[in-house]
Design an enzyme around this catalytic site. Structure first.
Site, PDB file in Angstrom:
ATOM      1  N   GLY A  39       0.946  -1.300  -0.068  1.00  0.00           N
ATOM      2  CA  GLY A  39       0.172  -0.099  -0.016  1.00  0.00           C
ATOM      3  C   GLY A  39       0.935   1.362   0.099  1.00  0.00           C
ATOM      4  CE  LYS A  45       3.639   0.103   2.968  1.00  0.00           C
ATOM      5  NZ  LYS A  45       3.546   1.567   2.984  1.00  0.00           N
ATOM      6  CB  SER A 113       5.869  -4.007  -2.702  1.00  0.00           C
ATOM      7  OG  SER A 113       4.645  -4.206  -1.646  1.00  0.00           O
TER       8      SER A 113
END
Ligand code: ADX
Length: 205
Positions: A39, A45, A113
């Site tokens: 995210g 996260k 990511s």
């Protein structure tokens, strides 16, 4: 270096230990798994991952968080935020997370990511059921409204280049095992409970 490339070194041999994966799991009484949070920056996260880590450890499970900002202080201190560097960041973390999982640790990772192909490549590195992708679905506007680290402001002012959600892309997952509404629709406690419930459902805890 890509996910698919062969080792640069030749004349290297794989060595096996004295325990099978099954024996290790039985003796340690714990399955290894990678819980991959993805995210935008500021989407929650690390916050959720650390709550889950605490809950697991308090229940006697060995769990460990690999966090984007922290790993960039050490292992990945030579990487920036270009597309190629982000891919290399995720490739290395994927390999490290796999080692943690092989050591029967519940490895929680908290990296933006942003590229789907990179996350899918890590999924492919791990065995079936060993990679659980969790999308922290806060939008760029929601993250910017919080802007805990003040980075969105800097990115909007052009002081940070290639900032995810502002001037660099984020590709949301289409097959995440869990989507957390971390933009404000659910509380931290609710998100944490949903992750723990999923781990229970999947027989990990
Ligand atoms: S990733 O894209 O390669 O997965 P990673 O999770 O390691 O990113 O690092 C993201 C963190 O680095 C952000 O939470 C933020 O604190 C910081 N950061 C600094 N510059 C950038 C940038 N250009 N884009 C995104 N995050 C950045």
């Amino acid at each position: 270096m890509s996910f698919q490339s062969s080792p640069v070194s030749k004349n290297i041999t794989w060595h096996h230990g004295k325990l099978t994966d099954g024996q290790r799991e039985e003796k340690l009484g714990q399955k290894g798994v990678v819980i991959w949070f993805t995210g935008l920056s500021g989407s929650g996260k690390s916050t959720v991952a650390r709550e889950v880590e605490l809950a697991l450890i308090e229940n006697g499970r060995n769990a460990f968080v690999l966090d984007g900002d922290n790993v960039r202080h050490g292992l990945n201190k030579n990487l920036g935020f270009s597309p190629a560097d982000r891919t290399e960041n995720i490739r290395r973390i994927g390999e490290v997370a796999k080692l943690f999982a092989q050591a029967n640790v519940v490895c929680l990772t908290a990296f933006i990511s942003p590229y789907k192909a990179d996350r899918d490549a890590v999924r492919a590195l791990l065995g079936p059921g060993q990679f659980i992708e969790i999308y922290c679905a806060a939008t760029a506007d929601e993250c910017e409204a919080r802007d805990v680290k003040g980075l969105y402001k800097k990115a909007k002012a052009g002081e940070i280049k290639e900032f995810t959600g502002v001037s660099a892309p984020y590709e949301p997952p289409d097959k995440a095992e869990l989507v957390l509404e971390t933009g404000g629709k659910e509380t931290l406690e609710q998100s944490t409970r949903r992750v723990l419930a999923l781990l229970q459902q999947q027989g990990i805890i």
